[in-house]
Write a protein that holds these residues in place. Structure first.
Motif, PDB file in Angstrom:
ATOM      1  N   LEU A 211       0.822  -1.216   0.000  1.00 38.58           N
ATOM      2  CA  LEU A 211       0.000   0.000   0.000  1.00 38.58           C
ATOM      3  C   LEU A 211       0.854   1.264   0.000  1.00 38.58           C
ATOM      4  N   SER A 212       1.950   1.237   0.748  1.00 33.44           N
ATOM      5  CA  SER A 212       2.800   2.431   0.849  1.00 33.44           C
ATOM      6  C   SER A 212       3.498   2.749  -0.468  1.00 33.44           C
ATOM      7  N   ARG A 213       3.572   1.748  -1.371  1.00 34.27           N
ATOM      8  CA  ARG A 213       4.228   1.962  -2.667  1.00 34.27           C
ATOM      9  C   ARG A 213       3.247   2.289  -3.785  1.00 34.27           C
ATOM     10  N   LEU A 214       1.967   2.253  -3.469  1.00 30.38           N
ATOM     11  CA  LEU A 214       0.966   2.515  -4.505  1.00 30.38           C
ATOM     12  C   LEU A 214       0.941   3.974  -4.927  1.00 30.38           C
ATOM     13  N   GLN A 215       1.284   4.830  -4.001  1.00 29.51           N
ATOM     14  CA  GLN A 215       1.188   6.262  -4.268  1.00 29.51           C
ATOM     15  C   GLN A 215       2.279   6.983  -3.507  1.00 29.51           C
ATOM     16  N   GLU A 216       2.917   7.928  -4.148  1.00 29.91           N
ATOM     17  CA  GLU A 216       3.984   8.669  -3.502  1.00 29.91           C
ATOM     18  C   GLU A 216       3.454   9.417  -2.285  1.00 29.91           C
ATOM     19  N   ARG A 217       4.192   9.318  -1.218  1.00 31.63           N
ATOM     20  CA  ARG A 217       3.885   9.996   0.043  1.00 31.63           C
ATOM     21  C   ARG A 217       2.644   9.455   0.760  1.00 31.63           C
ATOM     22  N   LEU A 218       2.181   8.286   0.371  1.00 25.05           N
ATOM     23  CA  LEU A 218       1.073   7.657   1.097  1.00 25.05           C
ATOM     24  C   LEU A 218       1.623   7.078   2.397  1.00 25.05           C
ATOM     25  N   LYS A 219       1.084   7.487   3.520  1.00 21.88           N
ATOM     26  CA  LYS A 219       1.597   7.050   4.823  1.00 21.88           C
ATOM     27  C   LYS A 219       0.722   5.939   5.371  1.00 21.88           C
ATOM     28  N   VAL A 220       1.329   4.756   5.565  1.00 21.11           N
ATOM     29  CA  VAL A 220       0.605   3.577   6.042  1.00 21.11           C
ATOM     30  C   VAL A 220       1.220   3.113   7.367  1.00 21.11           C
ATOM     31  N   SER A 221       0.430   3.105   8.411  1.00 19.82           N
ATOM     32  CA  SER A 221       0.905   2.671   9.731  1.00 19.82           C
ATOM     33  C   SER A 221       0.338   1.294  10.066  1.00 19.82           C
ATOM     34  N   LEU A 222       1.057   0.561  10.907  1.00 17.44           N
ATOM     35  CA  LEU A 222       0.647  -0.778  11.333  1.00 17.44           C
ATOM     36  C   LEU A 222       0.681  -0.853  12.857  1.00 17.44           C
ATOM     37  N   ILE A 223      -0.439  -1.232  13.432  1.00 17.72           N
ATOM     38  CA  ILE A 223      -0.550  -1.364  14.888  1.00 17.72           C
ATOM     39  C   ILE A 223      -1.037  -2.773  15.214  1.00 17.72           C
ATOM     40  N   THR A 224      -0.412  -3.410  16.192  1.00 20.52           N
ATOM     41  CA  THR A 224      -0.862  -4.722  16.651  1.00 20.52           C
ATOM     42  C   THR A 224      -1.621  -4.569  17.965  1.00 20.52           C
ATOM     43  N   THR A 225      -2.685  -5.326  18.124  1.00 22.93           N
ATOM     44  CA  THR A 225      -3.482  -5.224  19.356  1.00 22.93           C
ATOM     45  C   THR A 225      -2.788  -5.873  20.546  1.00 22.93           C
ATOM     46  N   ASP A 226      -1.649  -6.541  20.333  1.00 20.03           N
ATOM     47  CA  ASP A 226      -0.903  -7.118  21.462  1.00 20.03           C
ATOM     48  C   ASP A 226      -0.587  -6.055  22.510  1.00 20.03           C
ATOM     49  N   GLY A 227      -0.376  -4.816  22.049  1.00 25.06           N
ATOM     50  CA  GLY A 227      -0.051  -3.741  22.974  1.00 25.06           C
ATOM     51  C   GLY A 227      -1.184  -3.407  23.930  1.00 25.06           C
ATOM     52  N   PHE A 228      -2.389  -3.865  23.591  1.00 27.23           N
ATOM     53  CA  PHE A 228      -3.548  -3.590  24.438  1.00 27.23           C
ATOM     54  C   PHE A 228      -3.873  -4.755  25.371  1.00 27.23           C
ATOM     55  N   LEU A 229      -3.000  -5.764  25.405  1.00 30.11           N
ATOM     56  CA  LEU A 229      -3.107  -6.783  26.438  1.00 30.11           C
ATOM     57  C   LEU A 229      -2.832  -6.136  27.797  1.00 30.11           C
ATOM     58  N   TYR A 230      -3.547  -6.562  28.817  1.00 30.59           N
ATOM     59  CA  TYR A 230      -3.231  -6.063  30.149  1.00 30.59           C
ATOM     60  C   TYR A 230      -1.806  -6.481  30.511  1.00 30.59           C
ATOM     61  N   PRO A 231      -1.064  -5.670  31.269  1.00 24.38           N
ATOM     62  CA  PRO A 231       0.281  -6.059  31.702  1.00 24.38           C
ATOM     63  C   PRO A 231       0.240  -7.373  32.482  1.00 24.38           C
ATOM     64  N   ASN A 232       1.346  -8.102  32.454  1.00 17.25           N
ATOM     65  CA  ASN A 232       1.413  -9.388  33.144  1.00 17.25           C
ATOM     66  C   ASN A 232       1.078  -9.257  34.634  1.00 17.25           C
ATOM     67  N   ALA A 233       1.495  -8.151  35.244  1.00 21.51           N
ATOM     68  CA  ALA A 233       1.227  -7.963  36.676  1.00 21.51           C
ATOM     69  C   ALA A 233      -0.278  -7.928  36.933  1.00 21.51           C
ATOM     70  N   ALA A 234      -1.009  -7.254  36.049  1.00 23.69           N
ATOM     71  CA  ALA A 234      -2.469  -7.174  36.202  1.00 23.69           C
ATOM     72  C   ALA A 234      -3.119  -8.526  35.938  1.00 23.69           C
ATOM     73  N   LEU A 235      -2.612  -9.241  34.927  1.00 24.40           N
ATOM     74  CA  LEU A 235      -3.166 -10.560  34.609  1.00 24.40           C
ATOM     75  C   LEU A 235      -2.897 -11.544  35.744  1.00 24.40           C
ATOM     76  N   THR A 236      -1.710 -11.446  36.344  1.00 27.75           N
ATOM     77  CA  THR A 236      -1.359 -12.319  37.472  1.00 27.75           C
ATOM     78  C   THR A 236      -2.260 -12.026  38.665  1.00 27.75           C
ATOM     79  N   GLU A 237      -2.475 -10.744  38.928  1.00 34.02           N
ATOM     80  CA  GLU A 237      -3.319 -10.350  40.055  1.00 34.02           C
ATOM     81  C   GLU A 237      -4.754 -10.858  39.879  1.00 34.02           C
ATOM     82  N   LYS A 238      -5.220 -10.866  38.619  1.00 33.39           N
ATOM     83  CA  LYS A 238      -6.581 -11.327  38.329  1.00 33.39           C
ATOM     84  C   LYS A 238      -6.638 -12.839  38.076  1.00 33.39           C
ATOM     85  N   GLN A 239      -5.470 -13.513  38.226  1.00 37.50           N
ATOM     86  CA  GLN A 239      -5.355 -14.955  37.984  1.00 37.50           C
ATOM     87  C   GLN A 239      -5.809 -15.302  36.557  1.00 37.50           C
ATOM     88  N   MET A 240      -5.297 -14.518  35.596  1.00 37.38           N
ATOM     89  CA  MET A 240      -5.685 -14.679  34.201  1.00 37.38           C
ATOM     90  C   MET A 240      -4.519 -14.963  33.267  1.00 37.38           C
TER      91      MET A 240
END
Length: 225
Positions: free
Chosen positions: A19-48
């Motif tokens: 997609l970023s090569r289809l058009q000059e100056r087209l800005k394409v970002s990629l985000i993974t939902t892994d970053g929205f996992l609760y931190p391990n400390a919170a998951l441990t506290e919730k026994q999850m």
């Protein structure tokens, strides 16, 4: 969307590059939902910790707020970053999306909806409500297991060797031991999550990429408009 080890991340990166090569100056970002996992400390506290990757292990409210900011045209939006090395969110580290033309969101949970019993407590808005187009990467389970075992062996030789890796304890496993461990994780965590929460979302997508041996795309199914 798609199963663990089916090739979502690679597919998303390829789409981003194309997609970023289809058009000059087209800005394409990629985000993974892994970053929205609760931190391990919170998951441990919730026994999850044993449910990590299941719907309840994600901060869906934060993910929806992030997507809402994107859709509303906010110039700079930040998403938390996840480290597969430490198997945890990185405290205070963010991925910045700044005036992107296209944003790709990748994760096992992007097409999921709350269950009936969750309706009273979960948001009525779904993550997929913010998407213009959705893709599900599909393959037979026996192939996904094969790729999962291959990835586990590769990580044992690379990332697991790093002392800071969450899985450093597996670095010296023999091939047979590594396969046994990977199969155990698959059977107790990834397989239930696939059949309970991921696979049922397949036909909510606009397009399905069905893969075969060698990760080759053998069939493309497109939703009729």
């Amino acid at each position: 969307a798609g199963s663990v080890a089916v090739g979502k991340s690679t597919t998303a990166r390829i789409i981003q590059t194309v997609l970023s090569r289809l058009q000059e100056r087209l800005k394409v970002s990629l985000i993974t939902t892994d970053g929205f996992l609760y931190p391990n400390a919170a998951l441990t506290e919730k026994q999850m910790m044993s449910r990590k990757g299941f719907p309840e292990s994600y901060d869906v409210k934060a993910l929806l707020e992030f997507l809402n900011d994107l859709k509303s045209g906010k110039e700079i939006v930040r998403a938390p970053v996840y480290s597969h090395l430490t198997y945890d969110r990185l405290e205070g580290v963010y991925e910045t999306v700044e005036q992107a033309d296209i944003v790709i969101i990748e994760g096992v949970n992007v097409l999921q909806t709350p269950t009936i019993e969750d309706d009273r407590t979960k948001p009525r808005v779904f993550v997929s409500d913010f998407f213009d187009f959705s893709i599900y990467v599909d393959a037979e389970e026996d192939l996904i297991i094969k790729w999962y075992l291959e990835r586990f062996r590769m990580l044992r030789e690379t990332a697991f060797q790093d002392p800071s890796s969450y899985f450093h304890k597996f670095k010296d496993l023999a091939d047979e031991e590594a396969d046994h461990m990977a199969k155990s994780i698959w059977e107790t965590v990834n397989r239930p999550n696939l059949y309970e929460n991921i696979l049922p979302t397949k036909f909510r997508s606009d397009l399905i990429l069905r893969k075969g041996e060698g990760h080759k795309v053998e069939e493309i199914l497109v939703r009729r408009v």
